[in-house]
Design a protein around this motif. Sequence first.
Motif, PDB file in Angstrom:
ATOM      1  N   VAL A  64       0.872  -1.176   0.000  1.00  0.00           N
ATOM      2  CA  VAL A  64       0.000   0.000   0.000  1.00  0.00           C
ATOM      3  C   VAL A  64       0.906   1.222   0.000  1.00  0.00           C
ATOM      4  CG1 VAL A  64      -1.858  -1.175   1.237  1.00  0.00           C
ATOM      5  CG2 VAL A  64      -0.152   0.114   2.521  1.00  0.00           C
ATOM      6  N   THR A  65       0.399   2.328  -0.491  1.00  0.00           N
ATOM      7  CA  THR A  65       1.202   3.543  -0.510  1.00  0.00           C
ATOM      8  C   THR A  65       1.105   4.265   0.829  1.00  0.00           C
ATOM      9  OG1 THR A  65      -0.576   4.959  -1.341  1.00  0.00           O
ATOM     10  CG2 THR A  65       0.754   3.774  -2.974  1.00  0.00           C
ATOM     11  N   LEU A  66       2.068   5.116   1.072  1.00  0.00           N
ATOM     12  CA  LEU A  66       2.045   5.916   2.294  1.00  0.00           C
ATOM     13  C   LEU A  66       0.839   6.850   2.305  1.00  0.00           C
ATOM     14  CD1 LEU A  66       3.458   6.671   4.924  1.00  0.00           C
ATOM     15  CD2 LEU A  66       4.887   8.265   3.632  1.00  0.00           C
ATOM     16  N   ALA A  67       0.444   7.335   1.139  1.00  0.00           N
ATOM     17  CA  ALA A  67      -0.747   8.182   1.058  1.00  0.00           C
ATOM     18  C   ALA A  67      -1.998   7.410   1.470  1.00  0.00           C
ATOM     19  CB  ALA A  67      -0.901   8.722  -0.364  1.00  0.00           C
ATOM     20  N   GLU A  68      -2.094   6.141   1.081  1.00  0.00           N
ATOM     21  CA  GLU A  68      -3.246   5.321   1.469  1.00  0.00           C
ATOM     22  C   GLU A  68      -3.260   5.066   2.969  1.00  0.00           C
ATOM     23  OE1 GLU A  68      -3.906   2.680  -2.610  1.00  0.00           O
ATOM     24  OE2 GLU A  68      -2.469   2.005  -1.090  1.00  0.00           O
ATOM     25  N   VAL A  69      -2.086   4.949   3.570  1.00  0.00           N
ATOM     26  CA  VAL A  69      -2.014   4.767   5.021  1.00  0.00           C
ATOM     27  C   VAL A  69      -2.603   5.972   5.738  1.00  0.00           C
ATOM     28  CG1 VAL A  69      -0.429   4.581   6.973  1.00  0.00           C
ATOM     29  CG2 VAL A  69      -0.047   3.202   4.929  1.00  0.00           C
ATOM     30  N   LEU A  70      -2.254   7.168   5.275  1.00  0.00           N
ATOM     31  CA  LEU A  70      -2.774   8.381   5.908  1.00  0.00           C
ATOM     32  C   LEU A  70      -4.269   8.539   5.668  1.00  0.00           C
ATOM     33  CD1 LEU A  70      -1.073  10.494   7.522  1.00  0.00           C
ATOM     34  CD2 LEU A  70       0.279   8.920   6.175  1.00  0.00           C
ATOM     35  N   GLU A  71      -4.739   8.160   4.483  1.00  0.00           N
ATOM     36  CA  GLU A  71      -6.170   8.249   4.198  1.00  0.00           C
ATOM     37  C   GLU A  71      -6.966   7.309   5.095  1.00  0.00           C
ATOM     38  OE1 GLU A  71      -6.593   7.447   0.086  1.00  0.00           O
ATOM     39  OE2 GLU A  71      -5.633   9.307  -0.582  1.00  0.00           O
ATOM     40  N   ALA A  72      -6.446   6.106   5.315  1.00  0.00           N
ATOM     41  CA  ALA A  72      -7.137   5.160   6.187  1.00  0.00           C
ATOM     42  C   ALA A  72      -7.055   5.582   7.646  1.00  0.00           C
ATOM     43  CB  ALA A  72      -6.544   3.760   6.008  1.00  0.00           C
ATOM     44  N   LYS A  73      -5.943   6.153   8.028  1.00  0.00           N
ATOM     45  CA  LYS A  73      -5.740   6.573   9.413  1.00  0.00           C
ATOM     46  C   LYS A  73      -6.533   7.828   9.747  1.00  0.00           C
ATOM     47  CE  LYS A  73      -1.832   7.387  12.584  1.00  0.00           C
ATOM     48  NZ  LYS A  73      -2.017   6.180  13.405  1.00  0.00           N
ATOM     49  N   GLU A  74      -6.722   8.697   8.741  1.00  0.00           N
ATOM     50  CA  GLU A  74      -7.440   9.968   8.901  1.00  0.00           C
ATOM     51  C   GLU A  74      -6.828  10.826  10.004  1.00  0.00           C
ATOM     52  OE1 GLU A  74     -11.559   9.113   9.484  1.00  0.00           O
ATOM     53  OE2 GLU A  74     -11.884   8.555   7.390  1.00  0.00           O
ATOM     54  N   ALA A  75      -5.538  10.721  10.163  1.00  0.00           N
ATOM     55  CA  ALA A  75      -4.817  11.477  11.185  1.00  0.00           C
ATOM     56  C   ALA A  75      -3.336  11.412  10.850  1.00  0.00           C
ATOM     57  CB  ALA A  75      -5.075  10.901  12.579  1.00  0.00           C
ATOM     58  N   PRO A  76      -2.545  12.332  11.373  1.00  0.00           N
ATOM     59  CA  PRO A  76      -1.099  12.276  11.111  1.00  0.00           C
ATOM     60  C   PRO A  76      -0.458  11.064  11.768  1.00  0.00           C
ATOM     61  CG  PRO A  76      -1.619  13.987  12.712  1.00  0.00           C
ATOM     62  CD  PRO A  76      -2.924  13.507  12.179  1.00  0.00           C
ATOM     63  N   LEU A  77       0.703  10.698  11.273  1.00  0.00           N
ATOM     64  CA  LEU A  77       1.441   9.590  11.861  1.00  0.00           C
ATOM     65  C   LEU A  77       1.993   9.983  13.224  1.00  0.00           C
ATOM     66  CD1 LEU A  77       3.536   8.132   8.891  1.00  0.00           C
ATOM     67  CD2 LEU A  77       1.382   7.283   9.818  1.00  0.00           C
ATOM     68  N   GLY A  78       2.097   8.998  14.098  1.00  0.00           N
ATOM     69  CA  GLY A  78       2.760   9.218  15.368  1.00  0.00           C
ATOM     70  C   GLY A  78       4.270   9.235  15.186  1.00  0.00           C
ATOM     71  N   GLU A  79       4.964   9.744  16.179  1.00  0.00           N
ATOM     72  CA  GLU A  79       6.413   9.892  16.040  1.00  0.00           C
ATOM     73  C   GLU A  79       7.108   8.544  15.889  1.00  0.00           C
ATOM     74  OE1 GLU A  79      10.108  12.033  18.385  1.00  0.00           O
ATOM     75  OE2 GLU A  79       8.178  13.009  18.118  1.00  0.00           O
TER      76      GLU A  79
END
Length: 253
Positions: free
Chosen positions: A5-20
């Motif tokens: 999966v792409t990193l963009a898809e990860v953010l779309e599914a998460k609907e929030a910024p990544l944790g540190e």
Amino acid sequence: MGTFVTLAEVLEAKEAPLGEDEVWAILLGAVEALMDYFCSPGPGSLCSTVTPGSVLLSTAGNIAFKSCGRSEDVSSFTPPEMVQADNPTPSPSKEKMVVFSLGMTLYWTVDYRIPQNQPVQLSDRLNSLLLSMCEDMVNWRPDLQSVLEACERHHRNALLPHPEKVIRQLTEDVLQEPVGPYLSLFLSFLSHVWNLPKTIWLNGKHLHFLFWSRLHVLVSLLLLRWTKCLATLHLSRTAVKWLGINSGVRNFR
């Protein structure tokens, strides 16, 4: 290699910024993959600009990159030496260009859907590393080896989980299908009828069945409805009785 999966898809599914910790894991995995690319004898087809749509996360916990030829907008992640008209460096380092775009990509992940008036929550260590990767001056940027050493040092000192585990979890969160409400209710019913454990493992996540709380809510709603029915019936009888008295008075008159 697993499913990607792409990193963009990860953010779309998460609907929030990544944790540190997630950013540290992706950064370490990406740098290791890039170093393997630059050390390989083949020419390869890695683009000089890394974007959220070109970073691939696999179910095996690895990081890979899409080849060139994509049509997405890369202007926000393109290093300045690629867009300057009068480039003082005739042959800019592709490694330093990749370092810049990777830093900008990871900044995008921590700034995802955050209001403009709200600051990004990053530690000084990670913020300084990403800022150094995004330096406009090529000579001021660290190389991949320096970024790798900084990531490995932080993982050892902070006792972070292995990057493969974090990357695998982010990928599975995108690929797994959500459990519907009817399936959850049905499993909750089975859990209490057959005295199954209240927590089962399904699709990699724990589902907690709060049967008794739901039953309490259901009984409360039924009692409330029954009370309203009784109140309505009482008012109806009172109204009929009152109408009967008034009718008798009118007939008497």
